[in-house]
Design a protein around this motif. Sequence first.
Motif, mmCIF file in Angstrom:
data_model
loop_
_atom_site.group_PDB
_atom_site.id
_atom_site.type_symbol
_atom_site.label_atom_id
_atom_site.label_comp_id
_atom_site.label_asym_id
_atom_site.label_seq_id
_atom_site.Cartn_x
_atom_site.Cartn_y
_atom_site.Cartn_z
ATOM 1 N N VAL A 41 86.056 14.373 53.276
ATOM 2 C CA VAL A 41 85.529 15.307 52.271
ATOM 3 C C VAL A 41 86.716 15.589 51.344
ATOM 4 O O VAL A 41 87.851 15.313 51.701
ATOM 5 N N LYS A 42 86.421 16.159 50.183
ATOM 6 C CA LYS A 42 87.526 16.375 49.233
ATOM 7 C C LYS A 42 88.235 17.678 49.582
ATOM 8 O O LYS A 42 88.014 18.730 48.982
ATOM 9 N N GLN A 387 75.142 19.834 51.239
ATOM 10 C CA GLN A 387 76.141 20.111 50.191
ATOM 11 C C GLN A 387 76.959 21.352 50.534
ATOM 12 O O GLN A 387 78.163 21.408 50.289
ATOM 13 N N VAL A 388 76.286 22.342 51.118
ATOM 14 C CA VAL A 388 76.999 23.566 51.491
ATOM 15 C C VAL A 388 77.987 23.241 52.619
ATOM 16 O O VAL A 388 79.141 23.664 52.613
ATOM 17 N N HIS A 389 77.520 22.474 53.570
ATOM 18 C CA HIS A 389 78.350 22.053 54.711
ATOM 19 C C HIS A 389 79.599 21.324 54.225
ATOM 20 O O HIS A 389 80.722 21.607 54.658
ATOM 21 N N TYR A 392 82.110 23.825 52.768
ATOM 22 C CA TYR A 392 82.852 24.607 53.778
ATOM 23 C C TYR A 392 83.853 23.732 54.530
ATOM 24 O O TYR A 392 84.941 24.174 54.865
ATOM 25 N N LEU A 393 83.468 22.508 54.783
ATOM 26 C CA LEU A 393 84.368 21.622 55.534
ATOM 27 C C LEU A 393 85.613 21.273 54.708
ATOM 28 O O LEU A 393 86.691 21.060 55.241
ATOM 29 N N ALA A 394 85.436 21.270 53.385
ATOM 30 C CA ALA A 394 86.544 20.883 52.510
ATOM 31 C C ALA A 394 87.508 22.023 52.234
ATOM 32 O O ALA A 394 88.711 21.806 52.127
ATOM 33 N N VAL A 395 86.982 23.241 52.116
ATOM 34 C CA VAL A 395 87.799 24.263 51.437
ATOM 35 C C VAL A 395 88.641 25.145 52.351
ATOM 36 O O VAL A 395 89.522 25.847 51.866
ATOM 37 N N TYR A 396 88.395 25.155 53.651
ATOM 38 C CA TYR A 396 89.134 26.071 54.520
ATOM 39 C C TYR A 396 90.157 25.333 55.385
ATOM 40 O O TYR A 396 89.859 24.276 55.949
ATOM 41 N N ALA A 397 91.333 25.942 55.509
ATOM 42 C CA ALA A 397 92.403 25.304 56.286
ATOM 43 C C ALA A 397 92.026 25.191 57.754
ATOM 44 O O ALA A 397 92.592 24.389 58.490
ATOM 45 N N GLU A 404 82.753 24.286 61.986
ATOM 46 C CA GLU A 404 82.219 24.609 60.653
ATOM 47 C C GLU A 404 80.714 24.380 60.580
ATOM 48 O O GLU A 404 79.978 25.203 60.021
ATOM 49 N N LEU A 405 80.242 23.259 61.150
ATOM 50 C CA LEU A 405 78.830 22.897 60.951
ATOM 51 C C LEU A 405 77.848 23.915 61.563
ATOM 52 O O LEU A 405 76.936 24.363 60.882
ATOM 53 N N PRO A 406 78.028 24.310 62.827
ATOM 54 C CA PRO A 406 77.071 25.302 63.356
ATOM 55 C C PRO A 406 77.155 26.641 62.616
ATOM 56 O O PRO A 406 76.142 27.320 62.446
ATOM 57 N N ASN A 407 78.351 26.998 62.165
ATOM 58 C CA ASN A 407 78.477 28.239 61.411
ATOM 59 C C ASN A 407 77.747 28.152 60.077
ATOM 60 O O ASN A 407 77.086 29.108 59.655
ATOM 61 N N THR A 408 77.879 27.012 59.416
ATOM 62 C CA THR A 408 77.274 26.876 58.085
ATOM 63 C C THR A 408 75.772 26.623 58.199
ATOM 64 O O THR A 408 74.947 27.391 57.696
ATOM 65 N N LEU A 409 75.469 25.530 58.873
ATOM 66 C CA LEU A 409 74.075 25.115 58.921
ATOM 67 C C LEU A 409 73.221 26.058 59.774
ATOM 68 O O LEU A 409 72.073 26.351 59.450
#
Length: 512
Positions: A41-42, A387-389, A392-397, A404-409
């Motif tokens: 991811v970017k 897209q939201v996932h 979130y995967l890209a932007v946090y250290a 990340e995925l269960p928290n987001t999705l």
Amino acid sequence: MTVLRVILGDQLSTRLEIVRTADRAKDVILMAEVGDEATYVKHHVKKIAFVFAAMRHYAQALTQAGYTVRYVKLDDPDNSHSLTGEIERAVRHLGVSEVQVTEAGEWRLKEAFEDLQTRLNIPLTILPDTRFLCSHDEFAAWAYGKKELRMEFFYRHMRARYNLLMDAHGKPCGGQWNFDKDNRQPPVKGLTAPKRLSFKKDAITREVLDLVRARFPDNIGRLEPFHFAVTRTQALKELDHFITHCLPSFGTYQDAMVTDEPYLYHSLLAAYINVGFVYPLEVCQKAEAAYRAGAAPLSAVEGFIRQILGWREYVRGIYWRHMPDYADMNVLEAHEGLPWFYWDADTKMHCVKQAVTHTLDHAYSHHIQRLMITGNFALLAGIEPRQVHEWYLAVYADAYEWVELPNTLGMALHADGGIMASKPYAAGGNYISKMSNFCQSCHYDVKDATGERACPFNSLYWDFMNRHRDRFKGHHRLNYAYATWDRMGEAKQAAYRARADAVRHLMRQGEL
Ligand code: FAD
Ligand code: DLZ
Ligand code: SF4
């Protein structure tokens, strides 16, 4: 017989079997900075810099301790730019007899390592990740036969299992498991946060920052100032600082949000726990010790331990139990594109601007900003979960897919239909106004739902609830909301829906 022992960027822990059982005289440890991991991811530039700086410092510590480390830098001309490619290259060059890896934190790498197992002509052993407090088998045993999984019961099971905050009679300290009713207060006027630590950059970190600046010019985020801890010793200082200065008020202000205060009383430890610098159990035990020494109230310590012993382990259990299908779930059929303001903070919604600005500046925002601002907006506006996932995967250290995925999705978007949480965390502007001082500085009016300056969260909230009525109407905690909607009358309901349409239009035009 030489064993090649592979350590990934989020496995920087000497307590893992892969290091503990290594023969320092013969075995080789492989660590590799590779394009695949840096670009799947970017990522935020600070996240890449943190992971590389942490990896390089960890490799240096291993070398100083007498291990042989094969460290492949990103700009090594022979770098194959994939982890499996680097394993194969090392196997060819070193003539090893076996490869060992610790299980990875993401499904795609689990598959890649299993595939490599079939291709290598020497054994590849995948070891369990013993940093976690609940193994896959233990989670499966706990979940066995339950119609519905709930974090609260898992957490109680874990409290007893690790004897954390338990009294001499096997009962929870203070006579109850959960002190949430004493926690989660709105911010008092003028609330400021304790000063946080800032770690000096050494030559290794400065080299990494130059590399990231040169190689990732188009990635989002501010690279500097960069003051992350990049060693276990530094991360332990962050832990001690948190326990002394922040833990006592952690519970009270756990859900509070304040303009220009990205950290408040949060621990900032997720990035360090996730890469392996500090261990979840030692964090919980230090917090408990502060309570037993009278240095922090039970409500704060219980609330904090619940996040690590409960939520952190629980989301990992959910991830591995439901992958790979979990990543594609979208039960609310949300198909809007991710608005551009998630990447540049260019929005008139002050709360979203704050959350995204903190994210871009620090590769961090605290839980309630993730859940109730950026997550809540995406839920209400119907943004596509994938897209939201990926955002979130890209932007946090601290972002790795297992957490990340269960928290987001699951938690934020309810796209899993309730596997993670029985009801969606949907809220209108009222909640944000109560828990923050954001609305005071906003272009929009939080008390208005339908006018031109009406807070977008208000109409989007009612529109969301109405669109998903069939799914949520039976939920006892949502009955009140539906009763309120029904009392509004048709004209008001139509005005709410019209404003929600207008908000979505503005969002698509980049004018929200
Ligand atoms: P604190 O507020 O100080 O909490 C203490 C610790 O508890 C954290 O360090 C973390 O280890 C743990 N924790 C707290 N809440 C959770 C949770 N819901 N799930 C798992 N662990 C938790 N956490 C990540 O580590 N990585 C992620 O990629 C991530 N993505 C998230 C995405 C969304 C949409 C949401 C709502 C939450 C996400 N979280 C993630 C959980 C949580 O927001 C972060 O762990 C926390 O904000 C990190 O900051 P902190 O260390 O200051 O945490
Ligand atoms: C996040 C990350 C990045 C940016 N780069 C690397 C890398 O170059 N080499 C590596 O071993 N690990 C990296 N990581 C962490 C991995 O992506 C992480 O191990 C997997 O996502 C599994 O959790
Ligand atoms: Fe956010 Fe609405 Fe408050 Fe503005 S008024 S800060 S958009 S909740």
